[in-house]
Design an enzyme around this catalytic site. Sequence first.
Site: not given
Ligand SMILES: NC(=O)C1=CN([C@@H]2O[C@H](COP(=O)(O)OP(=O)(O)OC[C@H]3O[C@@H](n4cnc5c(N)ncnc54)[C@H](O)[C@@H]3O)[C@@H](O)[C@H]2O)C=CC1
Ligand SMILES: O=C(O)C(=O)COP(=O)(O)O
Length: 313
Positions: A228, A276
Site C-alpha cells: 500500500r 495496481h
Molecule cells: N498490490 C496488490 O495487488 C495487492 C496488495 N496486497 C497487500 O498485501 C498486504 C499483505 O498481504 P498478506 O501477505 O496476505 O498479509 P498477512 O496478514 O498474511 O501478512 C502480513 C505480514 O506483515 C507483518 N506485519 C504486519 N504488521 C507489521 C509490523 N508493524 N511490523 C512488522 N511486520 C508486520 C506480519 O507479521 C505478517 O508477516 C495486504 O494487506 C494488502 O495490503 C494484497 C493483495 C494484492
Molecule cells: O486484495 C487486495 O488487497 C488488492 O490490493 C488486490 O486488488 P485487486 O484484486 O487488484 O482489486
Amino acid sequence: MQQIPFIADIDAHEHALWLESLKVALPELEILPSTDFSDARAREARFAIVANPKPSELRRFSSLIWVQSLWAGVEKMVRMPELENIAIVRMQDPELARIMAEAVLAWTLYLHRDMPLYARQQREQLWRQHLYTPTSERTVGILGTGNLGQAAARALMANGFDVCTWSRSPDQTEQTRHFAGKAQLDEMLGNCDILVILLPLTEETQQLLNNDRLAALKPGASLINFARAAIVDYPALMQQLDCGALKHAVLDVFETEPLPADDPLWAHPDITLLPHISGPTDIKSASRIVQANIRRYLADGDVPEAVDYRRGY
Ligand SMILES: NC(=O)C1=CN([C@@H]2O[C@H](COP(=O)(O)OP(=O)(O)OC[C@H]3O[C@@H](n4cnc5c(N)ncnc54)[C@H](O)[C@@H]3O)[C@@H](O)[C@H]2O)C=CC1
Ligand SMILES: O=C(O)C(=O)COP(=O)(O)O
C-alpha cells in the site's frame, strides 16, 4: 433458498463477474446485490460478502456477525465504525499468493538484470555492457512474511537470490535470515540490494519507510512496493532517487488510484509505475475460498479466522 447479500461498490462489469462466479460456487444459496434487499430483509442477514462496501449500505445490514472480504487488504474496513463489532474475514487465497510471488520474481529480475538501465541506453543508442552479478550475490529483503511475503520468499530463493525477511515476531517458517521488529529494521535495510514491501497498511506501518529509513537502505538499493502507498513516503523516495542514494523504484500502489495525471511520480525517470496489477484477485479461486468459508459456517457455525482489530490487519 437462503439469500446472501453482496455489498460492493465496485465497477459494474467487475460486479457482474463476481456475482456470476459466486453463484456458480454456491448454487445452494441465492447471492444478491445488497441493493436488492429491503431494509427489513437486510436486518435479518447474519453474514455478507463485501468488496469496498459503502458505510451507508453496511448500516442497513445491522445484524451481521461476519463479512467475507474479496480483497486481501482490509485497511479501509478496519477503520469503519459500522464494522466495529463484526468479524472481518479477509481474502487468503494461495492462488493470490502465487500470482503475487510471480510478480515479485518478475520485477526483482527486472531490477536484478538492470532492465531500466538498458532501456534508457537503447533510447540513447548507447552500446554499453555492465558487469553481471549472480543472484546469489543479490540480497533481496522482504518486509512482511504473511501469505504473500512467504510465497515471494520461496520464489526468490528458488531462483538463487539471497533472501532476508522482516516481520513483527522472531519466528520464521522460511529458511531466510530473519529480522524482527523495529529494533532490527535498520540493520535489515542496510543489507538489501532490493527491498520488497508486502506489509498490510496499519497505524504501525503507515510511513514506515520514511526519509530516515529510506536513507538506511544500502546505497544504490532499489525498492518494490506491492503493498500500500502510505507505507512509503513517496516524496522522500523521489528525493533519494534524485540524489542517487537509491537506484530505482517499482510502484504498484498509490494514495489515489488511478494516479492523477499531474502526479510527479508518472514522469520520474527512476520509477517504474504499475496500475495496481501485482496481485490481482483471481475471481474463480477466490470464489472457492468464499465457498469453503460460507459452507463451513453454515454447517458448523464456525466464523472463519478474522482480522485482529488491535493489530489492524
Ligand atoms: N498490490 C496488490 O495487488 C495487492 C496488495 N496486497 C497487500 O498485501 C498486504 C499483505 O498481504 P498478506 O501477505 O496476505 O498479509 P498477512 O496478514 O498474511 O501478512 C502480513 C505480514 O506483515 C507483518 N506485519 C504486519 N504488521 C507489521 C509490523 N508493524 N511490523 C512488522 N511486520 C508486520 C506480519 O507479521 C505478517 O508477516 C495486504 O494487506 C494488502 O495490503 C494484497 C493483495 C494484492
Ligand atoms: O486484495 C487486495 O488487497 C488488492 O490490493 C488486490 O486488488 P485487486 O484484486 O487488484 O482489486
